[in-house]
Design a protein around this motif. Sequence first.
Motif, PDB file in Angstrom:
ATOM      1  N   ASP A   1      17.796  12.664   3.931  1.00 25.75           N
ATOM      2  CA  ASP A   1      16.623  13.224   4.602  1.00 25.75           C
ATOM      3  C   ASP A   1      15.838  12.073   5.214  1.00 25.75           C
ATOM      4  N   TYR A   2      14.947  12.412   6.147  1.00 25.09           N
ATOM      5  CA  TYR A   2      14.245  11.405   6.936  1.00 25.09           C
ATOM      6  C   TYR A   2      12.811  11.873   7.122  1.00 25.09           C
ATOM      7  N   LEU A   3      11.846  11.040   6.767  1.00 20.35           N
ATOM      8  CA  LEU A   3      10.428  11.362   6.898  1.00 20.35           C
ATOM      9  C   LEU A   3       9.738  10.196   7.578  1.00 20.35           C
ATOM     10  N   THR A   4       8.922  10.500   8.601  1.00 20.91           N
ATOM     11  CA  THR A   4       8.274   9.426   9.351  1.00 20.91           C
ATOM     12  C   THR A   4       6.841   9.185   8.878  1.00 20.91           C
ATOM     13  N   LYS A   5       6.441   7.919   8.980  1.00 24.01           N
ATOM     14  CA  LYS A   5       5.071   7.494   8.690  1.00 24.01           C
ATOM     15  C   LYS A   5       4.260   7.627   9.974  1.00 24.01           C
TER      16      LYS A   5
ATOM     17  N   SER B   1      28.596   5.470  -3.887  1.00 17.16           N
ATOM     18  CA  SER B   1      27.390   6.038  -4.481  1.00 17.16           C
ATOM     19  C   SER B   1      27.037   7.385  -3.839  1.00 17.16           C
ATOM     20  N   THR B   2      26.662   8.333  -4.685  1.00 18.75           N
ATOM     21  CA  THR B   2      26.203   9.644  -4.221  1.00 18.75           C
ATOM     22  C   THR B   2      24.695   9.788  -4.417  1.00 18.75           C
ATOM     23  N   LEU B   3      24.015   8.678  -4.668  1.00 11.93           N
ATOM     24  CA  LEU B   3      22.562   8.677  -4.834  1.00 11.93           C
ATOM     25  C   LEU B   3      21.909   9.364  -3.641  1.00 11.93           C
ATOM     26  N   ARG B   4      21.014  10.299  -3.906  1.00 11.78           N
ATOM     27  CA  ARG B   4      20.290  10.946  -2.816  1.00 11.78           C
ATOM     28  C   ARG B   4      19.260   9.970  -2.263  1.00 11.78           C
ATOM     29  N   VAL B   5      19.136   9.928  -0.916  1.00 10.77           N
ATOM     30  CA  VAL B   5      18.244   8.970  -0.274  1.00 10.77           C
ATOM     31  C   VAL B   5      17.369   9.676   0.753  1.00 10.77           C
ATOM     32  N   LEU B   6      16.068   9.436   0.618  1.00 11.99           N
ATOM     33  CA  LEU B   6      15.080   9.878   1.599  1.00 11.99           C
ATOM     34  C   LEU B   6      14.593   8.636   2.324  1.00 11.99           C
ATOM     35  N   MET B   7      14.853   8.554   3.635  1.00 11.47           N
ATOM     36  CA  MET B   7      14.373   7.431   4.436  1.00 11.47           C
ATOM     37  C   MET B   7      12.932   7.722   4.832  1.00 11.47           C
ATOM     38  N   LEU B   8      12.030   6.792   4.524  1.00 14.65           N
ATOM     39  CA  LEU B   8      10.611   6.923   4.849  1.00 14.65           C
ATOM     40  C   LEU B   8      10.260   5.756   5.754  1.00 14.65           C
ATOM     41  N   THR B   9       9.973   6.043   7.034  1.00 17.91           N
ATOM     42  CA  THR B   9       9.821   4.961   7.996  1.00 17.91           C
ATOM     43  C   THR B   9       8.894   5.324   9.146  1.00 17.91           C
ATOM     44  N   ALA B  10       8.358   4.310   9.779  1.00 13.03           N
ATOM     45  CA  ALA B  10       7.543   4.507  10.977  1.00 13.03           C
ATOM     46  C   ALA B  10       8.417   4.699  12.214  1.00 13.03           C
TER      47      ALA B  10
ATOM     48  N   ASP C   1       0.826  -1.208   0.000  1.00 14.44           N
ATOM     49  CA  ASP C   1       0.000   0.000   0.000  1.00 14.44           C
ATOM     50  C   ASP C   1       0.863   1.261   0.000  1.00 14.44           C
ATOM     51  N   ILE C   2       1.912   1.273   0.810  1.00 15.14           N
ATOM     52  CA  ILE C   2       2.828   2.420   0.850  1.00 15.14           C
ATOM     53  C   ILE C   2       3.570   2.526  -0.483  1.00 15.14           C
ATOM     54  N   LEU C   3       4.016   1.390  -0.994  1.00 15.09           N
ATOM     55  CA  LEU C   3       4.728   1.378  -2.276  1.00 15.09           C
ATOM     56  C   LEU C   3       3.852   1.992  -3.374  1.00 15.09           C
ATOM     57  N   GLU C   4       2.583   1.612  -3.399  1.00  7.02           N
ATOM     58  CA  GLU C   4       1.662   2.140  -4.408  1.00  7.02           C
ATOM     59  C   GLU C   4       1.394   3.630  -4.193  1.00  7.02           C
ATOM     60  N   LEU C   5       1.154   4.036  -2.941  1.00  7.07           N
ATOM     61  CA  LEU C   5       0.869   5.440  -2.641  1.00  7.07           C
ATOM     62  C   LEU C   5       2.035   6.342  -3.053  1.00  7.07           C
ATOM     63  N   VAL C   6       3.237   5.970  -2.645  1.00  2.00           N
ATOM     64  CA  VAL C   6       4.419   6.781  -2.957  1.00  2.00           C
ATOM     65  C   VAL C   6       4.665   6.802  -4.464  1.00  2.00           C
ATOM     66  N   THR C   7       4.525   5.663  -5.108  1.00  2.79           N
ATOM     67  CA  THR C   7       4.709   5.583  -6.558  1.00  2.79           C
ATOM     68  C   THR C   7       3.716   6.486  -7.280  1.00  2.79           C
ATOM     69  N   LEU C   8       2.447   6.405  -6.899  1.00  2.00           N
ATOM     70  CA  LEU C   8       1.422   7.236  -7.546  1.00  2.00           C
ATOM     71  C   LEU C   8       1.681   8.723  -7.329  1.00  2.00           C
ATOM     72  N   LYS C   9       2.057   9.098  -6.107  1.00  3.00           N
ATOM     73  CA  LYS C   9       2.314  10.499  -5.808  1.00  3.00           C
ATOM     74  C   LYS C   9       3.489  11.029  -6.630  1.00  3.00           C
ATOM     75  N   LEU C  10       4.546  10.266  -6.710  1.00  5.87           N
ATOM     76  CA  LEU C  10       5.722  10.718  -7.455  1.00  5.87           C
ATOM     77  C   LEU C  10       5.456  10.740  -8.956  1.00  5.87           C
TER      78      LEU C  10
ATOM     79  N   SER D   1       2.552  12.994   5.094  1.00 12.91           N
ATOM     80  CA  SER D   1       1.742  13.745   4.145  1.00 12.91           C
ATOM     81  C   SER D   1       2.332  13.530   2.752  1.00 12.91           C
ATOM     82  N   PRO D   2       1.547  13.037   1.802  1.00 13.67           N
ATOM     83  CA  PRO D   2       2.076  12.881   0.442  1.00 13.67           C
ATOM     84  C   PRO D   2       2.587  14.206  -0.131  1.00 13.67           C
ATOM     85  N   ARG D   3       1.976  15.296   0.272  1.00 13.72           N
ATOM     86  CA  ARG D   3       2.430  16.614  -0.187  1.00 13.72           C
ATOM     87  C   ARG D   3       3.824  16.928   0.367  1.00 13.72           C
ATOM     88  N   GLU D   4       4.030  16.622   1.658  1.00 11.00           N
ATOM     89  CA  GLU D   4       5.358  16.836   2.243  1.00 11.00           C
ATOM     90  C   GLU D   4       6.394  15.941   1.571  1.00 11.00           C
TER      91      GLU D   4
END
Length: 121
Positions: A99-103, A73-82, A12-21, A106-109
């Motif tokens: 960067d770090y974003l907690t579950k 690797s210099t790939l930018r990474v956003l950690m999305l976690t509970a 569900d999270i995979l689908e939500l994030v994919t759709l938003k992006l 907000s899909p907008r954030e």
Amino acid sequence: MAHILVVDDDPDILELVTLKLRSAGHSVTAAASGELARDALAAHPDIELAVVDLMLPGMTGTDLVRALRAEGSTLRVLMLTARSQERDLVSGFSAGVDDYLTKPFSPRELAVRVQALLGRR
């Protein structure tokens, strides 16, 4: 726009994030584990950013980021976690997360943080 890798074992999270992006104009590749993420990165060298869950089966998100950084690797990474405790944030940033974003999030954030990270090219 950018090619983004989304790594999460929750469909569900995979689908939500994919759709938003995708709705923001990005190309998205999805992976349900750290191992599949590594395969995706090898197959798609144009990936510019990864949104990675911390708690993944097998290789954790932190393990994935540490391995990428160890390879240079210099790939930018956003950690999305509970996981929102200070030790989790410190562990993520110490591994090389940008960067770090907690579950719950907000899909907008999420979209704004992704855009900010992509702006650091």
